[in-house]
Design a protein around this motif. Structure first.
Motif, short mmCIF file in Angstrom:
data_model
loop_
_atom_site.label_atom_id
_atom_site.label_comp_id
_atom_site.label_asym_id
_atom_site.label_seq_id
_atom_site.Cartn_x
_atom_site.Cartn_y
_atom_site.Cartn_z
N PHE A 168 0.82 -1.21 0.00
CA PHE A 168 0.00 0.00 0.00
C PHE A 168 0.86 1.26 0.00
O PHE A 168 0.55 2.23 -0.66
CB PHE A 168 -0.93 0.04 1.21
CG PHE A 168 -1.92 -1.09 1.27
CD1 PHE A 168 -2.57 -1.56 0.15
CD2 PHE A 168 -2.20 -1.70 2.48
CE1 PHE A 168 -3.49 -2.60 0.22
CE2 PHE A 168 -3.11 -2.74 2.56
CZ PHE A 168 -3.75 -3.19 1.44
N SER A 169 1.94 1.24 0.79
CA SER A 169 2.78 2.44 0.88
C SER A 169 4.16 2.08 1.39
O SER A 169 4.37 1.02 1.99
CB SER A 169 2.14 3.48 1.81
OG SER A 169 2.09 2.98 3.14
N ALA A 170 5.10 3.01 1.14
CA ALA A 170 6.46 2.91 1.67
C ALA A 170 6.82 4.25 2.27
O ALA A 170 6.48 5.30 1.72
CB ALA A 170 7.43 2.53 0.56
N SER A 171 7.52 4.23 3.39
CA SER A 171 7.90 5.47 4.05
C SER A 171 9.31 5.33 4.60
O SER A 171 9.60 4.33 5.26
CB SER A 171 6.92 5.77 5.18
OG SER A 171 7.30 6.94 5.86
N PRO A 172 10.20 6.23 4.33
CA PRO A 172 10.02 7.43 3.51
C PRO A 172 9.94 7.07 2.03
O PRO A 172 10.36 5.99 1.63
CB PRO A 172 11.27 8.25 3.82
CG PRO A 172 12.30 7.24 4.17
CD PRO A 172 11.57 6.12 4.84
N ALA A 200 23.38 10.01 2.71
CA ALA A 200 23.15 9.88 4.15
C ALA A 200 23.83 8.62 4.67
O ALA A 200 24.01 7.64 3.96
CB ALA A 200 21.66 9.84 4.45
N SER A 201 24.20 8.67 5.95
CA SER A 201 24.82 7.50 6.57
C SER A 201 23.78 6.42 6.81
O SER A 201 22.68 6.71 7.26
CB SER A 201 25.44 7.88 7.91
OG SER A 201 26.44 8.84 7.73
N PRO A 202 24.10 5.18 6.48
CA PRO A 202 23.17 4.08 6.79
C PRO A 202 23.13 3.87 8.29
O PRO A 202 24.01 4.32 8.99
CB PRO A 202 23.76 2.88 6.07
CG PRO A 202 25.10 3.27 5.58
CD PRO A 202 25.27 4.74 5.79
N PRO A 203 22.21 3.23 8.86
CA PRO A 203 21.11 2.57 8.17
C PRO A 203 19.89 3.49 8.05
O PRO A 203 19.63 4.31 8.90
CB PRO A 203 20.78 1.40 9.08
CG PRO A 203 21.09 1.89 10.45
CD PRO A 203 22.27 2.85 10.27
N THR A 204 19.19 3.35 6.97
CA THR A 204 17.92 4.03 6.76
C THR A 204 16.82 2.99 6.89
O THR A 204 16.87 1.94 6.26
CB THR A 204 17.85 4.67 5.36
OG1 THR A 204 18.89 5.65 5.26
CG2 THR A 204 16.50 5.31 5.11
N THR A 205 15.86 3.24 7.74
CA THR A 205 14.74 2.32 7.92
C THR A 205 13.63 2.67 6.95
O THR A 205 13.22 3.83 6.86
CB THR A 205 14.20 2.40 9.37
OG1 THR A 205 15.25 2.07 10.26
CG2 THR A 205 13.03 1.45 9.56
N ILE A 206 13.17 1.68 6.23
CA ILE A 206 12.05 1.86 5.30
C ILE A 206 10.89 1.04 5.85
O ILE A 206 11.03 -0.15 6.11
CB ILE A 206 12.41 1.39 3.88
CG1 ILE A 206 13.62 2.17 3.35
CG2 ILE A 206 11.22 1.53 2.95
CD1 ILE A 206 14.16 1.65 2.05
N THR A 207 9.75 1.68 6.02
CA THR A 207 8.57 1.01 6.52
C THR A 207 7.64 0.72 5.35
O THR A 207 7.27 1.61 4.60
CB THR A 207 7.83 1.89 7.56
OG1 THR A 207 8.76 2.20 8.62
CG2 THR A 207 6.61 1.18 8.11
N LEU A 208 7.26 -0.56 5.20
CA LEU A 208 6.34 -0.98 4.15
C LEU A 208 5.00 -1.35 4.78
O LEU A 208 4.95 -2.10 5.74
CB LEU A 208 6.91 -2.20 3.41
CG LEU A 208 8.30 -2.04 2.81
CD1 LEU A 208 8.75 -3.36 2.21
CD2 LEU A 208 8.32 -0.92 1.79
N ALA A 209 3.92 -0.80 4.23
CA ALA A 209 2.57 -1.12 4.70
C ALA A 209 1.85 -1.86 3.59
O ALA A 209 1.94 -1.49 2.42
CB ALA A 209 1.82 0.14 5.08
N GLY A 210 1.13 -2.91 3.97
CA GLY A 210 0.41 -3.67 2.96
C GLY A 210 -0.40 -4.79 3.56
O GLY A 210 -0.73 -4.75 4.75
N ALA A 211 -0.71 -5.78 2.75
CA ALA A 211 -1.54 -6.89 3.21
C ALA A 211 -0.99 -8.21 2.67
O ALA A 211 -0.29 -8.24 1.66
CB ALA A 211 -2.98 -6.70 2.71
N ASN A 212 -1.32 -9.26 3.38
CA ASN A 212 -0.97 -10.64 3.02
C ASN A 212 0.53 -10.90 3.05
O ASN A 212 1.04 -11.70 2.29
CB ASN A 212 -1.56 -11.04 1.65
CG ASN A 212 -1.83 -12.53 1.58
OD1 ASN A 212 -2.23 -13.15 2.55
ND2 ASN A 212 -1.61 -13.12 0.43
#
Length: 157
Positions: free
Chosen positions: A132-136, A143-155
């Motif tokens: 459904f979405s990814a953030s950011p 930029a220095s790692p780590p960068t956290t990516i949040t994924l929203a979705g289903a199943n």
């Protein structure tokens, strides 16, 4: 505290000779519910003829026979299989429910249940995951790692 220990018992017979009998004892606090720290695996296909098991890792589990139970939230309860003071095996409930639920364990027949358990996910094996979405939505490559990516979705499983 939940520990398993080996114990050698000496049985005296009428002839004053003794024989060794070994067994295992499990110490647990019957006033406290079990604690769950991990569920392996933490997901299963939603199937009305489900036959799998999950291993539940934690503490304060006890071999309480028919009182040792697993609950998959509103999906139902099953008798649990005692492994040791830090693990039980739970048969997965047959269900067509898709989504997250709480898996809990009781040593007293369901009067009290483990709290703050990890989530268990039932997924649809016939459907791919949906994002459904990814953030950011953008990442600075300098930029220095780590960068956290949040994924929203289903199943997801």
């Amino acid at each position: 505290k939940s520990d398993a220990v080996s114990l050698a018992l000496h049985e005296l017979s009428s002839g004053d000779s003794d024989s060794n009998v070994t067994g295992k004892l499990t110490f647990f606090d019957k006033e406290a519910p079990p604690t769950i720290t991990a569920i392996v695996p933490s997901f299963a296909a939603a199937e009305p003829t489900q036959t799998g098991h999950v291993d539940v890792i934690g503490s304060n589990f006890a071999p309480t026979g028919l009182s040792l139970r697993c609950s998959f939230g509103a999906q139902g309860e099953q008798l649990a299989i005692f492994v040791n003071g830090t693990a039980v095996s739970c048969p997965i409930v047959p269900t067509t429910f898709i989504g997250d639920t709480v898996l809990q364990v009781s040593t007293d027949g369901g009067s009290t249940w483990s709290e703050d358990a990890p989530r268990f996910t039932f997924y649809d094996p016939e459907r791919p995951p949906t994002l459904f979405s990814a953030s950011p939505t953008t990442i600075d490559v300098d930029a220095s790692p780590p960068t956290t990516i949040t994924l929203a979705g289903a199943n997801y499983a």
